[in-house]
Each structure stands twice: as C-alpha cells, then as structure tokens.
Design a protein around this motif. Structure first.
Motif, PDB file in Angstrom:
ATOM      1  N   GLU A 264     -10.264 -88.612 -19.112  1.00  0.00           N
ATOM      2  CA  GLU A 264     -10.068 -90.038 -19.416  1.00  0.00           C
ATOM      3  C   GLU A 264     -11.359 -90.825 -19.200  1.00  0.00           C
ATOM      4  O   GLU A 264     -11.708 -91.705 -20.003  1.00  0.00           O
ATOM      5  CB  GLU A 264      -8.945 -90.596 -18.539  1.00  0.00           C
ATOM      6  N   ASN A 265     -12.096 -90.499 -18.099  1.00  0.00           N
ATOM      7  CA  ASN A 265     -13.377 -91.180 -17.849  1.00  0.00           C
ATOM      8  C   ASN A 265     -14.383 -90.883 -18.954  1.00  0.00           C
ATOM      9  O   ASN A 265     -15.118 -91.771 -19.407  1.00  0.00           O
ATOM     10  CB  ASN A 265     -13.959 -90.741 -16.494  1.00  0.00           C
ATOM     11  N   GLN A 266     -14.413 -89.621 -19.393  1.00  0.00           N
ATOM     12  CA  GLN A 266     -15.357 -89.249 -20.459  1.00  0.00           C
ATOM     13  C   GLN A 266     -14.992 -89.950 -21.768  1.00  0.00           C
ATOM     14  O   GLN A 266     -15.878 -90.426 -22.492  1.00  0.00           O
ATOM     15  CB  GLN A 266     -15.361 -87.731 -20.660  1.00  0.00           C
ATOM     16  N   GLN A 267     -13.700 -89.994 -22.068  1.00  0.00           N
ATOM     17  CA  GLN A 267     -13.273 -90.667 -23.306  1.00  0.00           C
ATOM     18  C   GLN A 267     -13.645 -92.143 -23.289  1.00  0.00           C
ATOM     19  O   GLN A 267     -14.079 -92.707 -24.301  1.00  0.00           O
ATOM     20  CB  GLN A 267     -11.752 -90.509 -23.491  1.00  0.00           C
ATOM     21  N   LYS A 268     -13.497 -92.785 -22.115  1.00  0.00           N
ATOM     22  CA  LYS A 268     -13.862 -94.203 -21.983  1.00  0.00           C
ATOM     23  C   LYS A 268     -15.376 -94.381 -22.175  1.00  0.00           C
ATOM     24  O   LYS A 268     -15.827 -95.295 -22.881  1.00  0.00           O
ATOM     25  CB  LYS A 268     -13.437 -94.731 -20.609  1.00  0.00           C
ATOM     26  N   GLU A 269     -16.152 -93.472 -21.553  1.00  0.00           N
ATOM     27  CA  GLU A 269     -17.609 -93.546 -21.688  1.00  0.00           C
ATOM     28  C   GLU A 269     -18.032 -93.359 -23.144  1.00  0.00           C
ATOM     29  O   GLU A 269     -18.900 -94.084 -23.654  1.00  0.00           O
ATOM     30  CB  GLU A 269     -18.255 -92.479 -20.798  1.00  0.00           C
ATOM     31  N   MET A 270     -17.419 -92.382 -23.831  1.00  0.00           N
ATOM     32  CA  MET A 270     -17.757 -92.133 -25.237  1.00  0.00           C
ATOM     33  C   MET A 270     -17.370 -93.322 -26.116  1.00  0.00           C
ATOM     34  O   MET A 270     -18.108 -93.704 -27.039  1.00  0.00           O
ATOM     35  CB  MET A 270     -17.050 -90.859 -25.722  1.00  0.00           C
ATOM     36  N   ALA A 271     -16.252 -93.960 -25.789  1.00  0.00           N
ATOM     37  CA  ALA A 271     -15.822 -95.141 -26.559  1.00  0.00           C
ATOM     38  C   ALA A 271     -16.793 -96.304 -26.355  1.00  0.00           C
ATOM     39  O   ALA A 271     -17.129 -97.027 -27.305  1.00  0.00           O
ATOM     40  CB  ALA A 271     -14.411 -95.538 -26.131  1.00  0.00           C
ATOM     41  N   ASP A 272     -17.258 -96.462 -25.108  1.00  0.00           N
ATOM     42  CA  ASP A 272     -18.230 -97.526 -24.820  1.00  0.00           C
ATOM     43  C   ASP A 272     -19.529 -97.304 -25.590  1.00  0.00           C
ATOM     44  O   ASP A 272     -20.127 -98.245 -26.131  1.00  0.00           O
ATOM     45  CB  ASP A 272     -18.525 -97.587 -23.316  1.00  0.00           C
ATOM     46  N   ILE A 273     -19.991 -96.031 -25.649  1.00  0.00           N
ATOM     47  CA  ILE A 273     -21.233 -95.719 -26.369  1.00  0.00           C
ATOM     48  C   ILE A 273     -21.067 -96.019 -27.857  1.00  0.00           C
ATOM     49  O   ILE A 273     -21.939 -96.636 -28.487  1.00  0.00           O
ATOM     50  CB  ILE A 273     -21.616 -94.239 -26.143  1.00  0.00           C
ATOM     51  N   ARG A 274     -19.940 -95.586 -28.436  1.00  0.00           N
ATOM     52  CA  ARG A 274     -19.716 -95.830 -29.869  1.00  0.00           C
ATOM     53  C   ARG A 274     -19.637 -97.338 -30.153  1.00  0.00           C
ATOM     54  O   ARG A 274     -20.129 -97.814 -31.185  1.00  0.00           O
ATOM     55  CB  ARG A 274     -18.425 -95.131 -30.322  1.00  0.00           C
ATOM     56  N   ASP A 275     -18.989 -98.037 -29.241  1.00  0.00           N
ATOM     57  CA  ASP A 275     -18.878 -99.492 -29.404  1.00  0.00           C
ATOM     58  C   ASP A 275     -20.268-100.151 -29.382  1.00  0.00           C
ATOM     59  O   ASP A 275     -20.572-101.030 -30.194  1.00  0.00           O
ATOM     60  CB  ASP A 275     -18.002-100.065 -28.282  1.00  0.00           C
ATOM     61  N   PHE A 276     -21.128 -99.713 -28.457  1.00  0.00           N
ATOM     62  CA  PHE A 276     -22.492-100.239 -28.364  1.00  0.00           C
ATOM     63  C   PHE A 276     -23.261 -99.945 -29.661  1.00  0.00           C
ATOM     64  O   PHE A 276     -23.946-100.821 -30.215  1.00  0.00           O
ATOM     65  CB  PHE A 276     -23.218 -99.602 -27.165  1.00  0.00           C
ATOM     66  N   VAL A 277     -23.144 -98.703 -30.150  1.00  0.00           N
ATOM     67  CA  VAL A 277     -23.855 -98.308 -31.380  1.00  0.00           C
ATOM     68  C   VAL A 277     -23.398 -99.154 -32.559  1.00  0.00           C
ATOM     69  O   VAL A 277     -24.211 -99.624 -33.371  1.00  0.00           O
ATOM     70  CB  VAL A 277     -23.637 -96.802 -31.667  1.00  0.00           C
ATOM     71  N   GLU A 278     -22.075 -99.371 -32.684  1.00  0.00           N
ATOM     72  CA  GLU A 278     -21.558-100.157 -33.815  1.00  0.00           C
ATOM     73  C   GLU A 278     -22.029-101.615 -33.745  1.00  0.00           C
ATOM     74  O   GLU A 278     -22.345-102.237 -34.768  1.00  0.00           O
ATOM     75  CB  GLU A 278     -20.022-100.110 -33.818  1.00  0.00           C
ATOM     76  N   ARG A 279     -22.114-102.163 -32.541  1.00  0.00           N
ATOM     77  CA  ARG A 279     -22.487-103.577 -32.400  1.00  0.00           C
ATOM     78  C   ARG A 279     -23.971-103.818 -32.679  1.00  0.00           C
ATOM     79  O   ARG A 279     -24.351-104.852 -33.224  1.00  0.00           O
ATOM     80  CB  ARG A 279     -22.136-104.066 -30.982  1.00  0.00           C
ATOM     81  N   PHE A 280     -24.806-102.836 -32.271  1.00  0.00           N
ATOM     82  CA  PHE A 280     -26.251-103.081 -32.370  1.00  0.00           C
ATOM     83  C   PHE A 280     -26.967-102.141 -33.352  1.00  0.00           C
ATOM     84  O   PHE A 280     -28.192-102.037 -33.332  1.00  0.00           O
ATOM     85  CB  PHE A 280     -26.894-102.941 -30.979  1.00  0.00           C
ATOM     86  N   ARG A 281     -26.181-101.461 -34.202  1.00  0.00           N
ATOM     87  CA  ARG A 281     -26.781-100.502 -35.128  1.00  0.00           C
ATOM     88  C   ARG A 281     -27.853-101.140 -36.013  1.00  0.00           C
ATOM     89  O   ARG A 281     -28.880-100.532 -36.308  1.00  0.00           O
ATOM     90  CB  ARG A 281     -25.683 -99.875 -35.998  1.00  0.00           C
ATOM     91  N   TYR A 282     -27.614-102.374 -36.474  1.00  0.00           N
ATOM     92  CA  TYR A 282     -28.513-103.000 -37.458  1.00  0.00           C
ATOM     93  C   TYR A 282     -29.456-104.049 -36.834  1.00  0.00           C
ATOM     94  O   TYR A 282     -30.051-104.849 -37.545  1.00  0.00           O
ATOM     95  CB  TYR A 282     -27.688-103.630 -38.588  1.00  0.00           C
ATOM     96  N   LYS A 283     -29.557-104.079 -35.509  1.00  0.00           N
ATOM     97  CA  LYS A 283     -30.490-105.011 -34.852  1.00  0.00           C
ATOM     98  C   LYS A 283     -31.772-104.265 -34.491  1.00  0.00           C
ATOM     99  O   LYS A 283     -31.744-103.353 -33.666  1.00  0.00           O
ATOM    100  CB  LYS A 283     -29.861-105.603 -33.591  1.00  0.00           C
TER     101      LYS A 283
END
Length: 646
Positions: A264-283
């Motif tokens: 569960e901790n790993q899934q949360k960490e992976m979700a946070d990373i994907r969320d960060f990538v999606e938010r700042f992919r084009y900056k």
C-alpha cells in the motif's frame, strides 16, 4: 546433507519459482507448503533427480541415499505383499544368496586341507559377518512390523499384490521406502491412502527415524505433528520458516500483513510520482525533476503479495425441508460378500447430528454408506426417515459430471438465488479462480473434478449429507471452507474420513468399523482416539471389559424363542448359506470354463506363424493364464468353504 542453490524452474512465460536456495540438514522434518500449482511436487522431483531445473544446482553427497514416494506410480503385480516388501532388502538378499551358494559348496567338497577350501571358508566367514552387520537377522520381523503398522493383516502378507486396490499397493511402496531407511525421505501426499491408525503409526515412525524428511501433505494434524521446519513456495519464491506448521501459519499471517502495508505504501508513492509527472510534464523549469521521478519509477520493483486467502469466506447450504427426527435407523443390518463385512449393526442417527465413520480400509465404512443409499442389497432393516433428502459425495463422484460443460456452467446450473452472484468467489475458494472457471470438465484432472463435484453438492438443498473421503483432493483453505459450511449446516451429516483435523470440532459422535462390528463412541474424534488407546490396554489386562461395545443395545425380548423355533431358524439360515456358497462355486466354474476356452483359441492363433510375434495376443494369453490361475485358487477356496458349511 542436500544443498540447493539458485534454483529456477520455467514451464511457461512466468517461472514456477526462481532463486530458491536452502539446505536440508540431518533430522530436519520439513513441511513443503504452498497453493496447488505452486511447484511443491516439482520441487520433490528435482530433489530426487527425476526432473532437472532450468537453472541452479542441487548438491547431494555421493553417499547420501534418497527415498521418494510420488502421488502416482506404476506398481508391480507379479509378487506377494511380503515378496514385494523384501525388495527393499535386495542388497541383503544378494549377500544371503552368495552365503547359501558357498555353504552348499562347503558341504559338497571334501578337500578340507586344500588352499582353495580354506579360502572359501574365509570368504564365507567374511560374507556371513557382513550379512549380520547389515541387520539381516531381523529384517523379516522389520518387514512385518512395517506392513502391520501400515494397516495390513498377517494373513495379507502372502496374498498377491494384484488382489489389492491402488491405495493398498501404494502402502506397499511406502513400506519399501521406509524399510530401506534412506538418509532423506521425500513424501508427496503420503496420507491420501492411509486410515487414521496408519497415519498415527507413520507419525511415530518419522519421529523416531534418523532420516531427514521433506513432505507435502494437506493433512494439517499430520504435517504439524511431523514437521519442525516449513518451506513455503509463494509468489515464485521459497521462504524458509524454521518452525513447525502451526507456528508457520501465525508467522505467515504477520508476514502477509507486513507485505500488504509495504504494498500500500509503494502504491501510494508510485501514485504520487505519477501525479507529479502529470502536473509538471510540460513545464521547462521542472523538466529535470520530472526525469528524476520517471527514473525513480522505473527502478522501483513492484511488491508482490501472497495469494489472497479465501479460507475466511463463509459458504452456507441453501435452506431445505425439515427431516424426521431420525434420518437413519439400522436394525440388525448385515452385509457379506465372500466374507462377512459387518453384522448386527444397530445404530440410530438423530436429526442435526454430525457423525464420523472411521476404521481401517476395507472394514465396511463405504459399504454401509452404499446400503444407506440403497445402492447394494443387505440383510436386516435400514430405515430412512421422513422427508429425508440425501446429498451424497462418493469417492467416484467426479466421474458423474457432465464433461461438455465448463466449470462455471456446472455450478451455475445448480446455484439459486443470491448464491449465483457469488459463484466466482466460491470457485476461487476451491482453486478455480480466474481463467480456471472457463475450463471444460473433460480437461480437468481427477482432483479438480472431485473439488468441482464437492462445490456442486454444497449448493444443493439437502438435509442429510453423506460425504465419503471428501478431503482427499482439497488443500487446507478449501477444507476450512467445507468444514465451516458443514458446521453451519442445519441438517444431519455422515462423514467418512481419516483426516483428524477436519473431523475435530465437527463431529460429536464416532462410529468405529472393525472386526465385522460397528461400535459407537460419544464425543469428538480426539476423544475417540484417547478412549481407544485406554480400551486396548484394558483389553490386554481384562478381556471381558469392552469399552468398545457394539452400538446396538437391543431391548430384552418378551420371551425366549422355543427350541423348535430356534432350530427351524438355524436350519433356514444354514440352507441360505449353502445356496449362496453353491452359487459362488458355480459362478467361479463358469469363469474358469470361459477362460480355458479362450486359452485354447489363443493357443491355436499363436501356433500360426503369422501371429507368433503379435504382442497383443501374447499379452492377452499371459493375462488370461494369470487370471485363470487366480480363479482356480479362488474356486478351491470357495469349494472348501462350501464343504465346511455343509
């Protein structure tokens, strides 16, 4: 003793297991566990050298001997039980044959002063000493002890192995392996063909044995009593727990909870990373951080969780009609074939009771079940109560399934109401999860068919359950599901089983089959086992004290029958026995005549040069000749019995 390093086995895209490393030490009692299909049997075959891994090594010292009992094996039919067991001492027998030959030579020769004679005496002395060192003097007694411990009678030892069922012949193979006393014993489901007493004997034998043991078993009591270490195959890995099975269950539960939290901790960490990538992919200002996060994501190794534990799932029988107060009443029931299976059986099973039929194989447990089902004739009175609806699971139940249906369709056809919404969960609990539910019945193994037949029975509206060895092909979680379902069942249950753990807490009465009698014991299975040990000791000291009295307590008769009535009854019974014995002799004579006629035909065919090399005819001739010899022996026995009766 045996060192396993970096073992890997691949049958398909995904390895069965990989990077498995462990050591088997002296006196280890290892329980090899894991879900069906995890690779337990494959691991045993690799350890004994019958299969080879994709990668890795198994290092076995040259002087280490291994005994392996597979689930299924090809058995020989050309010897007696004793002769087959003697094969375990083939080396000793060779030494004995050499000694016998030298002894004959010494008796025949008269050149007592010659050098060759003295050399023969010296050689004879050396071989005889070696013979004694091998423990040869007591090996016949050891053969008897082992075979009797596994349930054979002394009268069975001279019988041909061909007269015994597959289960009994597997016991002979087990006896041979135990008698060889190998350094390492590999046992794959050894209890499947044993009754309770034989299982207990095997437990004691393994406890006293100097061999290391690796065993696969779904008998929880047996595996817990024998093991001091547990190897689990799970998620393609082998995890070593240096504790017995019961303690392993506790540790495994804790380990799975840790896995779940880490997952569960790993899934949360992976979700946070994907969320960060999606938010700042084009900056552009965040490009470096985005690339770092992506590389971090690529390097993360997904945490696997052990297979979902379905044993906590509860399954209830559908509602059914209320039966009469006494679903089964036996009054002086008797069944005999060539011999009396049981006699004077008087028992009453009340509504709602859960009872066990136990005893050695061949003592009549399944026979009485067939009498209750009306499948075979019997003597005496057997009444089935009012409104009784029987659900019967026979040992051959799997053969009655419709092969043209899938697993899912088989269950869907009998499921009713809300249960239909949970079919996939139920199938999963019995190891038919995922794509397995789409398999056709015709491609299922014998074990899979048995499990499917059990599920179907669990969904039918019945008020009397009769289960004949229901746990033989079920793993531990599936047995738990079945046990809980029977405990919650409102109706009556008769269970024929040798699985103590399964019966414990489930039955409140035990009927013991043995010596042609059926005896009632109030209490659970362990109460029965305890009483039985005390009872046997009492019988040694005081024969009349029978704690194992017959179940039947027949009410006193109003008056004694007259001598003439008794004489007439005895005469009638005598005539009945004579006619039955005469029919058996005549039937045997017809079989003999038919086989002799066929042998004549085969003789004529084989005398023709064209057919001389036809192996089909040769095999048929050999088989027919063997069957004829056996039938002639049987005819002689039947004729003697007829003479005795007359």
């Amino acid at each position: 003793m045996i060192a396993v390093e970096g073992l890997k086995v691949e049958f398909g895209v995904k390895p069965l297991f990989s990077d498995a490393s462990f050591v088997i030490n002296d006196r280890d009692r290892i329980a090899l566990v894991g879900k069906n299909g995890a690779g337990k049997s494959t691991m045993l075959k690799i350890l004994c050298g019958k299969e080879h891994p994709t990668a890795g090594t198994v290092n076995v010292p040259t002087d280490t001997t291994i005994g392996y009992l597979p689930q299924v094996m090809i058995l020989q039919d050309d010897t007696t039980v004793r002769e087959e067991a003697q094969k375990a001492f083939a080396d000793i027998q060779k030494v004995k044959d050499r000694i016998d030959r030298m002894e004959r030579q010494l008796n025949e020769r008269t050149d007592y002063e010659s050098e060759s004679y003295m050399a023969l005496v010296e050689k004879f002395t050396t071989e005889h000493e070696r013979y004694q060192m091998l423990g040869a003097e007591g090996y016949e007694a050891e053969i008897e002890r082992t075979l009797l411990g596994l349930g054979f009678l002394r009268t069975d030892l001279e019988r041909p192995t061909s007269e015994f069922s597959g289960g009994w012949r597997m016991r002979i193979e087990l006896a041979k392996i135990l008698l060889r006393r190998p350094d390492v014993l590999l046992l794959d489901e050894p209890t499947n063909h044993l009754d309770i007493e034989s299982i207990q004997w095997l437990e004691q034998f393994l406890a006293q044995s100097a061999s290391a043991v690796v065993l696969v078993s779904h008998d929880r009591a047996f595996i817990n009593n024998v093991s001091n270490r547990t190897l689990e195959i799970s998620c393609g890995k082998v995890i070593d727990y240096r504790v017995k099975y019961d303690e392993y269950v506790t540790l495994r539960k804790e380990r799975r909870e840790q896995q779940l939290r880490a997952y569960e901790n790993q899934q949360k960490e992976m979700a946070d990373i994907r969320d960060f990538v999606e938010r700042f992919r084009y900056k552009p200002t965040k490009a470096v951080q985005v690339q770092q996060r992506l590389r971090q994501l690529e390097k993360m190794v997904p945490i696997e969780i052990d297979e979902v534990d379905n044993s906590a799932m509860h399954l209830k029988f559908p509602p059914c009609l209320r039966s009469g107060d006494y679903p089964v009443i036996c009054d002086e029931v008797k069944k005999e074939y060539a011999h009396v299976v049981f006699d004077h059986v008087n028992l009453t099973i009340k509504r709602g009771e859960k009872v066990a039929f136990v005893g050695k194989n061949g003592e009549g447990k399944s026979t009485l079940v067939k009498c209750i089902m009306g499948e075979i004739p019997f003597e005496g009175s057997l009444k089935i109560g009012h409104n009784v609806q029987i659900g019967y699971f026979a040992q051959n139940q799997a053969q009655l399934l419709d092969e043209s249906l899938t697993v899912f369709q088989t269950i869907d056809n009998v499921a009713k109401g809300d249960v239909r919404l949970r079919i996939n969960d139920i199938l999963g609990a019995f190891m038919f999860g995922g794509e397995a539910s789409d398999k056709y019945v015709k491609v299922l193994s014998g074990g899979e068919r048995s499990r499917l037949a059990m599920i179907r029975l669990l969904l039918e509206p019945v008020n009397l359950l009769i289960l004949d060895e229901p746990t033989n092909h079920l793993d531990m979680p599936s047995k738990d599901v079945l046990k809980e379902a029977i405990k919650a069942f409102d109706g009556t249950a008769i269970i024929v089983s040798h699985d103590r753990e399964f019966l414990d807490g489930l039955v409140t009465k035990v009927f013991e089959f043995g010596g042609g009698k059926v005896r009632e014991h109030i209490g659970g299975i362990y109460d029965f086992l305890q009483t039985k040990k005390i009872s046997e000791l009492n019988e040694l000291n005081n024969a009349p004290q029978l704690s194992k009295a017959p179940v039947s307590t027949v009410a006193p008769a109003a008056k004694e029958p007259s001598a003439s009535t008794q004489s007439y009854a005895e005469h009638k019974e005598q005539q009945k026995r004579i006619k039955k014995a005469e029919r058996a002799v005549e039937d045997s004579e017809r079989k003999i005549a038919k086989m002799e006629e066929r042998l004549k035909e085969l003789d004529e065919l084989l005398s023709d040069v064209k057919n001389a090399s036809d192996m089909t005819l040769v095999t048929e001739y050999t088989d027919t000749k063997r069957q004829l010899d056996e039938e002639v022996e049987r005819w002689e026995q039947l004729s003697e019995e007829l003479e005795c009766i007359k």
